[in-house]
Enzyme design. Sequence first.
Site, PDB file in Angstrom:
ATOM      1  NE  ARG A   1       0.342  -6.059 -13.712  1.00 19.50           N
ATOM      2  CZ  ARG A   1      -0.406  -5.668 -14.739  1.00 19.50           C
ATOM      3  NH1 ARG A   1      -0.824  -4.401 -14.800  1.00 19.50           N
ATOM      4  NH2 ARG A   1      -0.749  -6.510 -15.699  1.00 19.50           N
TER       5      ARG A   1
ATOM      6  CG  ASP B   1       3.387   1.263  -7.425  1.00 18.98           C
ATOM      7  OD1 ASP B   1       2.966   0.681  -8.447  1.00 18.98           O
ATOM      8  OD2 ASP B   1       2.656   1.901  -6.655  1.00 18.98           O
TER       9      ASP B   1
ATOM     10  NE  ARG C   1       3.967   4.817  -1.904  1.00 14.05           N
ATOM     11  CZ  ARG C   1       4.256   5.346  -3.100  1.00 14.05           C
ATOM     12  NH1 ARG C   1       4.093   4.626  -4.203  1.00 14.05           N
ATOM     13  NH2 ARG C   1       4.661   6.585  -3.185  1.00 14.05           N
TER      14      ARG C   1
END
Length: 255
Positions: free
Chosen positions: A50, A52, A202
């Site tokens: 998944r 973001d 990230r």
Amino acid sequence: MPRYALKVEYQGAPFSGWQKQKELPSVQGAIEAALARLEPRAHTIAAAGRTDAGVHALGQVAQCDMARDWDPFRLSEALNHHLKPAPVAIVACAQVDDSWHARFSAVERQYLFRILMRRAPATHEAGQVWRINRTLNVAAMQAGADQLIGRHDFTTFRSSICQAASPLKTLDELRVQAVDGFSGPEVHFHVRARSFLHNQVRSFVGTLERVGAGAWSPDDVGAALRARDRAACGPVCPPHGLYLAAVRYPQSPFG
């Protein structure tokens, strides 16, 4: 019901992320709506990971179950027709065994993060890179990245809302590369692991950018890892430079 593997490419900017959400645009929702145009019923697809909001994909992999026995090429062509004008494309399609699963059969995910280093705002690359107005020390960033390779407790680099059962993960590659980009010099981060924690990539990139800028030393990255404390993490970088580049399986469904 025949099962199909879909290799999916998309730009993340218009979407709330991969996962379908009520009243918000999502990549999953766009593909399921296109499937409903081909076989009018409710469709639920699964993906390898998944992404973001704002995150892109070059090689996301999903699965769908169809009532008809579709030729894979015709299925991909029909889906691409009904996906217009959304920035989503089915770049490969293959029929797979019922036991194959896009998420659970995967053995590795590969991510790419792009930083563009120039003072002028990004135009052609807007929304595709993280643009910063300084030159980064790639060798220092690689020295910091090397301290993250292997199996560790990655609590420091894990979002506070991560739902993974454990912070223990094995990082197989975190390679920092200087690239002559279309719009100027870039730094690319190539990241490989079987699976990732929420915001892990990230968090890595945002922390290593501090090393490249000279605000952190490479050893500070190792200290942050050992702290096992989210507060020890550097800034989390924005999503728009991140790409799910590829998903690897014991045997590629796409040949």
